[in-house]
Design a protein around this motif. Structure first.
Motif, PDB file in Angstrom:
ATOM      1  N   ILE A  79       0.830  -1.208   0.000  1.00  0.00           N
ATOM      2  CA  ILE A  79       0.000   0.000   0.000  1.00  0.00           C
ATOM      3  C   ILE A  79       0.865   1.258   0.000  1.00  0.00           C
ATOM      4  O   ILE A  79       0.617   2.206  -0.756  1.00  0.00           O
ATOM      5  CB  ILE A  79      -0.950  -0.013   1.210  1.00  0.00           C
ATOM      6  N   VAL A  97     -11.852   2.453  -5.908  1.00  0.00           N
ATOM      7  CA  VAL A  97     -10.884   1.389  -5.646  1.00  0.00           C
ATOM      8  C   VAL A  97      -9.597   1.750  -6.375  1.00  0.00           C
ATOM      9  O   VAL A  97      -9.626   2.393  -7.430  1.00  0.00           O
ATOM     10  CB  VAL A  97     -11.427   0.012  -6.099  1.00  0.00           C
ATOM     11  N   ASP A 152      -5.686  -1.697  -3.394  1.00  0.00           N
ATOM     12  CA  ASP A 152      -6.693  -2.557  -2.763  1.00  0.00           C
ATOM     13  C   ASP A 152      -6.489  -4.016  -3.173  1.00  0.00           C
ATOM     14  O   ASP A 152      -6.373  -4.908  -2.312  1.00  0.00           O
ATOM     15  CB  ASP A 152      -8.097  -2.103  -3.164  1.00  0.00           C
ATOM     16  N   GLU A 170      -4.775  -7.197  -0.988  1.00  0.00           N
ATOM     17  CA  GLU A 170      -5.565  -8.389  -0.680  1.00  0.00           C
ATOM     18  C   GLU A 170      -4.864  -9.652  -1.177  1.00  0.00           C
ATOM     19  O   GLU A 170      -4.863 -10.680  -0.487  1.00  0.00           O
ATOM     20  CB  GLU A 170      -6.958  -8.289  -1.285  1.00  0.00           C
ATOM     21  N   GLU A 184     -12.847  -8.265   0.781  1.00  0.00           N
ATOM     22  CA  GLU A 184     -13.704  -7.276   0.132  1.00  0.00           C
ATOM     23  C   GLU A 184     -13.547  -7.290  -1.383  1.00  0.00           C
ATOM     24  O   GLU A 184     -14.538  -7.290  -2.123  1.00  0.00           O
ATOM     25  CB  GLU A 184     -13.402  -5.874   0.655  1.00  0.00           C
ATOM     26  N   GLU A 185     -12.313  -7.287  -1.865  1.00  0.00           N
ATOM     27  CA  GLU A 185     -12.107  -7.215  -3.316  1.00  0.00           C
ATOM     28  C   GLU A 185     -12.495  -8.524  -3.998  1.00  0.00           C
ATOM     29  O   GLU A 185     -12.989  -8.520  -5.123  1.00  0.00           O
ATOM     30  CB  GLU A 185     -10.657  -6.839  -3.628  1.00  0.00           C
ATOM     31  N   ASP A 242     -10.276  -6.755   4.954  1.00  0.00           N
ATOM     32  CA  ASP A 242     -10.435  -5.511   4.200  1.00  0.00           C
ATOM     33  C   ASP A 242      -9.021  -4.989   3.979  1.00  0.00           C
ATOM     34  O   ASP A 242      -8.399  -4.453   4.903  1.00  0.00           O
ATOM     35  CB  ASP A 242     -11.270  -4.489   4.974  1.00  0.00           C
ATOM     36  N   LEU A 290      -7.771  -2.518   2.383  1.00  0.00           N
ATOM     37  CA  LEU A 290      -7.568  -1.066   2.442  1.00  0.00           C
ATOM     38  C   LEU A 290      -8.883  -0.403   2.824  1.00  0.00           C
ATOM     39  O   LEU A 290      -9.681  -0.025   1.975  1.00  0.00           O
ATOM     40  CB  LEU A 290      -7.054  -0.545   1.095  1.00  0.00           C
ATOM     41  N   ASP A 291      -9.112  -0.314   4.126  1.00  0.00           N
ATOM     42  CA  ASP A 291     -10.321   0.338   4.633  1.00  0.00           C
ATOM     43  C   ASP A 291     -10.056   1.838   4.687  1.00  0.00           C
ATOM     44  O   ASP A 291      -9.062   2.277   5.253  1.00  0.00           O
ATOM     45  CB  ASP A 291     -10.650  -0.186   6.029  1.00  0.00           C
ATOM     46  N   THR A 336     -10.512   3.821   1.586  1.00  0.00           N
ATOM     47  CA  THR A 336      -9.921   4.133   0.279  1.00  0.00           C
ATOM     48  C   THR A 336     -10.047   5.628  -0.034  1.00  0.00           C
ATOM     49  O   THR A 336      -9.131   6.230  -0.610  1.00  0.00           O
ATOM     50  CB  THR A 336     -10.582   3.290  -0.832  1.00  0.00           C
ATOM     51  N   SER A 345     -11.939   5.425   8.781  1.00  0.00           N
ATOM     52  CA  SER A 345     -11.752   3.970   8.716  1.00  0.00           C
ATOM     53  C   SER A 345     -11.965   3.285  10.063  1.00  0.00           C
ATOM     54  O   SER A 345     -12.603   3.808  10.976  1.00  0.00           O
ATOM     55  CB  SER A 345     -10.362   3.636   8.149  1.00  0.00           C
TER      56      SER A 345
END
Length: 273
Positions: free
Chosen positions: A25, A44, A48, A52, A69-70, A88, A90-91, A93, A190
């Motif tokens: 990230i 997104v 992300d 994941e 999530e993705e 998750d 990347l909470d 985004t 977040s």
């Protein structure tokens, strides 16, 4: 596949996965960010999906399903069973795109419908929050190691601090603040909202807007391990595995104690009826 007896090692594994995801990230964060809009209208970025993928790779040796999530957005929903991870990558985004630092990596273990272990890592600040059956702790990431590790617990005060914005929140929020005699409000993005409660910086987080299970599972685990509670408006603990509802959560309240959560849930229910 790991046995029930090795459950504590799952926490260490999740911490390692979160650190690896944070590296991915931060690499994207350091350059121009390309944003795509998903079918539901939410943004997104390449970070992300990349984060994941790293997390799933770290967790696959456990043999446990991963609800990400993705992956769900791509139509990949595993058979969950009674024990699985919720991710998750990347909470926050929108916070990531704004570059305000208030975004997190979230990894939780759900057992029989409740989150029993959670890791929340904020890549921009290197802060990490962890909770499991042994309690809750916070620290800082230095390289690939955790440093400055310390136990965290909820903190109660006569007039609670609320994690919400009175000016940008639900119409009922101001009345809730008056009824519960809220002292002040703290705004943060977040799943860090749960972490502020877990370390005693605030006592109440009412949620009047939609969330999904991956938004809350890790934060709930950290808060509950620190002595707090997360209840839906009927006063029951928030549960997981709601595939029939597309993993959407009902409105809820997170608080520094069961008693404060019950009072918040009762008042929220009254305000929206």
């Amino acid at each position: 596949m790991m046995s029930e007896a090795t459950a504590p090692s799952l926490t260490d594994l999740a911490v390692g996965a979160a650190i690896a995801a944070a590296d991915v990230i931060n690499a994207v964060y350091d350059r121009p960010i390309h944003v795509v809009t998903k079918q539901d209208g939410s943004p997104v970025t390449e970070a992300d999906a990349a984060a994941e993928a790293v997390i799933i790779e770290h967790l696959k040796g456990t043999g446990l399903p991963v609800l990400g999530e993705e992956s769900v957005a791509a139509g990949i929903i595993p058979q969950l069973g009674e024990r699985y991870f919720v991710v998750d990558p990347l909470d926050g985004t929108k916070e990531f795109i704004k570059r305000n630092g208030e975004f997190t990596v979230n990894i939780a273990l759900v057992e029989h419908g409740r989150p029993t272990m959670g890791v929340v890592l904020a890549p921009a600040s290197s802060e990490i929050f962890v909770g499991d059956e042994r309690g809750a702790w916070a620290g800082r990431i230095l390289g690939s190691a955790v440093v400055e590790r310390r136990v965290i617990k909820v903190g109660l005060q006569a007039k609670p601090r609320i994690v919400a914005s009175r000016s940008h929140g639900h119409a009922a929020l101001e009345q809730l603040c008056r009824t519960l005699d809220v002292d002040s409000d703290v705004s943060v993005g977040s799943s860090l909202k749960f972490c502020l409660l877990a370390r005693g910086d605030a006592q109440l987080y009412p949620r009047f807007t939609p969330t999904c299970e991956w938004d809350t599972a890790a934060g709930q685990a950290v808060l509950e391990a620190a002595g707090g509670a997360v209840l839906t408006l009927d006063g029951a603990p928030m549960r997981y595995g709601k595939g029939e509802l597309k993993f959407l959560n009902p409105y809820f309240v997170a608080a520094a104690s069961r008693e404060l959560a019950e009072a918040g849930a009762s008042e929220m229910r009254r305000l929206i009826e």
